[in-house]
Design an enzyme around this catalytic site. Structure first.
Site, PDB file in Angstrom:
ATOM      1  N   GLU A   1      -4.551  -8.873   1.615  1.00  0.00           N
ATOM      2  CA  GLU A   1      -5.084  -8.455   2.917  1.00  0.00           C
ATOM      3  C   GLU A   1      -6.577  -8.271   2.797  1.00  0.00           C
ATOM      4  OE1 GLU A   1      -3.609  -4.957   4.954  1.00  0.00           O
ATOM      5  OE2 GLU A   1      -1.538  -5.493   4.475  1.00  0.00           O
TER       6      GLU A   1
ATOM      7  N   GLU B   1       0.809  -1.219   0.000  1.00  0.00           N
ATOM      8  CA  GLU B   1       0.000   0.000   0.000  1.00  0.00           C
ATOM      9  C   GLU B   1       0.844   1.271   0.000  1.00  0.00           C
ATOM     10  OE1 GLU B   1      -3.025   0.059   3.010  1.00  0.00           O
ATOM     11  OE2 GLU B   1      -3.774  -1.924   2.488  1.00  0.00           O
TER      12      GLU B   1
END
Ligand code: FCB
Length: 445
Positions: free
Chosen positions: A349, A165
């Site tokens: 995730e 991210e």
């Protein structure tokens, strides 16, 4: 209705170094921006720090045993840059490398495939003093760090990710100032985006010249951003946040250009040749996903876009994140259409925080977490049904851990951690997941 996942579907869990390892001063580890950020009162709920976290640095054999019990095929971890290169560049720390060496061997002995992410937000503090992600030098130092790590672990680890991210690291760390290093501003965020993109490109090139047999990706985060109203200002804000959050990394990395409306503002940052460095062939397409948000015009934010909490009546997790599995199906379909093409897709995730209680009989009946996972896994099945090649799914997270600005107040684990004693205790969701991993069909509503 009960439906099965395809044969060979890869089941995993994910964690990250700063969130679980602790031992921040041990065996020659240098400081990271999170060590510094957590020292400043008010930055983190309860002024919690990652000093001890789950003490995974010492207790990793117990954690690997839990993973074995869970039955997963893969475990995604991150290496801590400041453990491997305490000053961020130059001298490597043999003890840091030895730790990951032993850990990787332990994971593999348990029959689990390790996946490594090189950057899960813990930049060496010394590099922040040199400008951090706003300085182009850091991109080259990242690629040196990638090479050192691949040289040591690339004989056993096949799946690598450059960044986790990067959007969150750039926007929250250098735009909103909510994450380390706590810089707030518009230009600083744009610079960080570009330097992280460069670091990805240089890193992939360097890793490939070190070893030809690695499978390399980047872990994007996709959260649909809808305008909160039909007002033009809200629509402009939503377009901006969509570009910033969802597209500022995959667009240049896969399509070779920055998305509008950001592109115009980035012109001065992009030097000739940069976009060619950034656009690298990837071997798999990885993404994280949790929720969707509504966006409204808000001049108090660097990009004049703020997010709204969910509409009243919508179910939310303890983070206040709306539970909307149908948005996940859409995210997966768009990821294929827009970026992944024929690349295998991995969800690296997904998970949820809820307040957990230990019942008098010692059990943690975390039905809400199980329901969340059930709903989102149903969305994965729907996406596969619609032709999206999702090949694996990793729960965030194995353990309750240090949840960034929320400290230890939010629990995402399949395993409960008592942060006073560091004792681990499996939750009911652990057994729900374990059954799926072992081939059970998913019961759907
Ligand atoms: C993701 C992060 C991860 C964790 C989860 C809840 O954005 O990658 O470290 O904090 O959110």
């Amino acid at each position: 209705m009960a439906t099965s996942f395809p044969d060979g579907f890869l089941w995993g869990v994910s964690t990250s170094a700063y969130q679980i390892e602790g031992a921040v001063k041990e065996d020659g580890r240098g400081l990271s921006i999170w060590d510094t950020f957590t020292r400043l009162p008010g930055n983190v709920d309860g002024d919690d720090t990652g000093d001890i976290a789950c003490d995974h640095y010492h207790r990793w054999p117990d954690d690997v045993a839990l993973m074995r019990e869970l039955g997963i095929g893969a475990y995604r971890l991150s290496t801590a840059w400041p453990r491997i290169l305490p000053e961020g560049r130059g001298r490597a720390n043999p003890k840091g490398l030895e730790f990951y060496d032993r850990l990787i061997d332990g994971i593999m002995e348990a029959g689990i495939e390790p996946w490594i992410c090189l950057y899960h937000w813990d930049l060496p503090q010394d590099l922040e003093y040199r400008g951090g992600w706003q300085s182009r030098d850091v991109a080259s130092w990242f690629s040196d760090y990638a090479v050192v790590t691949v040289r040591r672990l690339g004989d056993r680890v096949k799946h690598w990710a450059t960044f986790n991210e990067p959007n969150a690291a750039a926007v929250l760390g250098y735009g909103e100032g909510l994450h380390a290093p706590g810089v707030r501003g518009r230009e600083s965020a744009l610079r960080a985006i570009h330097v992280m993109n460069l670091a990805h490109g240089l890193g992939v090139e360097a890793m490939r010249s070190e070893r030809a047999d690695l499978l390399i990706g980047n872990i994007y985060n996709f959260h649909p951003r809808e305008p909160a109203s039909e007002r033009e200002q809200d629509e402009i804000a939503a377009t901006m946040l969509d570009a910033l959050w969802n597209r500022s990394f995959p667009d240049p990395q896969i399509q070779g250009s920055y998305p509008e409306p950001l592109a115009a503002e980035m012109v001065d940052l992009v030097k000739p040749g940069d976009l060619e460095i950034i656009e690298q062939k990837l071997d798999y397409f990885a993404l994280n996903h949790y929720t969707r948000t509504r966006v409204r015009y808000d001049p108090d934010h660097p990009f004049e876009a703020g997010t709204l909490s969910s509409e009243p009546g919508k179910p939310v997790t303890e983070m206040g994140w709306e539970i909307a599995p149908e948005a996940f199906r859409q995210v997966l379909i768009e990821a294929k259409q827009r970026y992944a093409g024929e690349l295998p897709i991995y969800v690296l995730e997904n998970g949820a925080a809820f307040p957990d209680h230990i019942d008098p009989d010692g059990r943690i009946r975390d039905e809400q977490r199980t329901a969340y996972l059930r709903g989102y896994l149903g969305a994965v099945q729907d996406a596969i049904e619609a032709g999206v090649p999702v090949r694996g799914y990793f729960v965030w997270s194995l353990l309750d851990n240090f949840e960034w600005a929320f400290g230890y107040s939010k629990r995402f684990g399949l395993v409960h951690v008592d942060f006073a004693t560091l004792a681990r205790r499996t939750k009911d969701s652990f057994y729900f997941y374990s059954e799926l991993v072992r081939g059970a069909a998913l019961e759907r509503e």
